[in-house]
Design a protein around this motif. Sequence first.
Motif, PDB file in Angstrom:
ATOM      1  N   LYS A  74       0.845  -1.196   0.000  1.00 53.15           N
ATOM      2  CA  LYS A  74       0.000   0.000   0.000  1.00 53.15           C
ATOM      3  C   LYS A  74       0.873   1.236   0.000  1.00 53.15           C
ATOM      4  CE  LYS A  74      -0.482  -0.111   4.982  1.00 53.15           C
ATOM      5  NZ  LYS A  74      -1.354  -0.501   6.063  1.00 53.15           N
ATOM      6  N   ILE A  75       0.236   2.337  -0.319  1.00 59.34           N
ATOM      7  CA  ILE A  75       0.831   3.669  -0.244  1.00 59.34           C
ATOM      8  C   ILE A  75      -0.060   4.487   0.680  1.00 59.34           C
ATOM      9  CG2 ILE A  75       1.223   5.800  -1.538  1.00 59.34           C
ATOM     10  CD1 ILE A  75       2.031   4.077  -3.939  1.00 59.34           C
ATOM     11  N   PHE A  76       0.555   5.254   1.565  1.00 60.10           N
ATOM     12  CA  PHE A  76      -0.176   6.138   2.483  1.00 60.10           C
ATOM     13  C   PHE A  76       0.274   7.562   2.216  1.00 60.10           C
ATOM     14  CE2 PHE A  76      -0.215   8.440   6.602  1.00 60.10           C
ATOM     15  CZ  PHE A  76      -1.588   8.500   6.774  1.00 60.10           C
ATOM     16  N   MET A  77      -0.690   8.494   2.119  1.00 59.73           N
ATOM     17  CA  MET A  77      -0.369   9.878   1.787  1.00 59.73           C
ATOM     18  C   MET A  77      -1.119  10.850   2.696  1.00 59.73           C
ATOM     19  SD  MET A  77      -0.762   9.331  -2.326  1.00 59.73           S
ATOM     20  CE  MET A  77      -0.279  10.966  -2.820  1.00 59.73           C
ATOM     21  N   VAL A  78      -0.440  11.949   3.034  1.00 63.16           N
ATOM     22  CA  VAL A  78      -1.051  13.051   3.771  1.00 63.16           C
ATOM     23  C   VAL A  78      -0.705  14.323   3.003  1.00 63.16           C
ATOM     24  CG1 VAL A  78      -1.115  14.371   5.921  1.00 63.16           C
ATOM     25  CG2 VAL A  78      -0.854  11.883   5.995  1.00 63.16           C
ATOM     26  N   GLU A  79      -1.720  15.126   2.722  1.00 66.26           N
ATOM     27  CA  GLU A  79      -1.488  16.354   1.977  1.00 66.26           C
ATOM     28  C   GLU A  79      -0.761  17.385   2.830  1.00 66.26           C
ATOM     29  OE1 GLU A  79      -3.802  19.853  -0.491  1.00 66.26           O
ATOM     30  OE2 GLU A  79      -4.897  18.032   0.043  1.00 66.26           O
ATOM     31  N   LYS A  80       0.286  17.942   2.254  1.00 65.97           N
ATOM     32  CA  LYS A  80       1.071  18.965   2.939  1.00 65.97           C
ATOM     33  C   LYS A  80       0.405  20.333   2.752  1.00 65.97           C
ATOM     34  CE  LYS A  80       5.523  18.380   3.036  1.00 65.97           C
ATOM     35  NZ  LYS A  80       6.941  18.259   2.650  1.00 65.97           N
ATOM     36  N   GLY A  81       0.777  21.266   3.594  1.00 68.27           N
ATOM     37  CA  GLY A  81       0.257  22.631   3.451  1.00 68.27           C
ATOM     38  C   GLY A  81      -1.152  22.802   3.985  1.00 68.27           C
ATOM     39  N   THR A  82      -1.672  21.815   4.688  1.00 70.28           N
ATOM     40  CA  THR A  82      -3.020  21.905   5.237  1.00 70.28           C
ATOM     41  C   THR A  82      -2.941  22.143   6.744  1.00 70.28           C
ATOM     42  OG1 THR A  82      -3.172  19.529   5.703  1.00 70.28           O
ATOM     43  CG2 THR A  82      -3.880  20.267   3.498  1.00 70.28           C
ATOM     44  N   GLU A  83      -4.049  22.547   7.305  1.00 74.84           N
ATOM     45  CA  GLU A  83      -4.126  22.740   8.751  1.00 74.84           C
ATOM     46  C   GLU A  83      -3.839  21.417   9.473  1.00 74.84           C
ATOM     47  OE1 GLU A  83      -7.257  24.461  12.097  1.00 74.84           O
ATOM     48  OE2 GLU A  83      -8.001  23.978  10.100  1.00 74.84           O
ATOM     49  N   PHE A  84      -4.371  20.319   8.942  1.00 71.20           N
ATOM     50  CA  PHE A  84      -4.131  19.018   9.553  1.00 71.20           C
ATOM     51  C   PHE A  84      -2.648  18.657   9.516  1.00 71.20           C
ATOM     52  CE2 PHE A  84      -3.608  14.408   9.311  1.00 71.20           C
ATOM     53  CZ  PHE A  84      -4.171  14.047  10.521  1.00 71.20           C
ATOM     54  N   TYR A  85      -2.003  18.833   8.381  1.00 72.83           N
ATOM     55  CA  TYR A  85      -0.583  18.501   8.263  1.00 72.83           C
ATOM     56  C   TYR A  85       0.247  19.331   9.251  1.00 72.83           C
ATOM     57  CZ  TYR A  85       3.965  17.442   6.301  1.00 72.83           C
ATOM     58  OH  TYR A  85       5.266  17.028   6.149  1.00 72.83           O
TER      59      TYR A  85
END
Length: 158
Positions: A74-85
Amino acid sequence: MKKMILNERDGSVTIDNYSINLQSREQFVGSCFYRENDDIKEFGHYGYYVESVLWLGREYSLEFWPAMEQFEKKIFMVEKGTEFYASLHDWELRANIDLLLREEARVKAFLESTLHFVSKHDISQPPYGVVFEYSWGEIAVQSNKNDFNCGLYISWND
């Protein structure tokens, strides 16, 4: 910055024109992609990550999980530049259910408006989220209220 392409018809993934092979740890670390990119970092014994990848016009941190015994690739991704990140390195900010749910809804809405999936269904058990289904596998957006994680997973049927 590296550019990722996911072929929605067959599930193949390329990054900067390198085919990504997650069939096994040995095949991943033996690949041209791994050998020719010194910014790929290992964590734990079986995980790898790249700090910055562009996908669908957005920047993500990306983890590779090659197949191993009973664990599927699998690949796991988190978007950068967001409040969550921005909250990921500050537990006081991260431990926020509203932020977690907003992130899940934001990612879900973006993918619904961007991808050409076969079908989708909600995940009714923790970690909650939604699954976008394809003939080759799925893309899941999941959030977990127990550890305040949220991101998207790409996984394959084989």
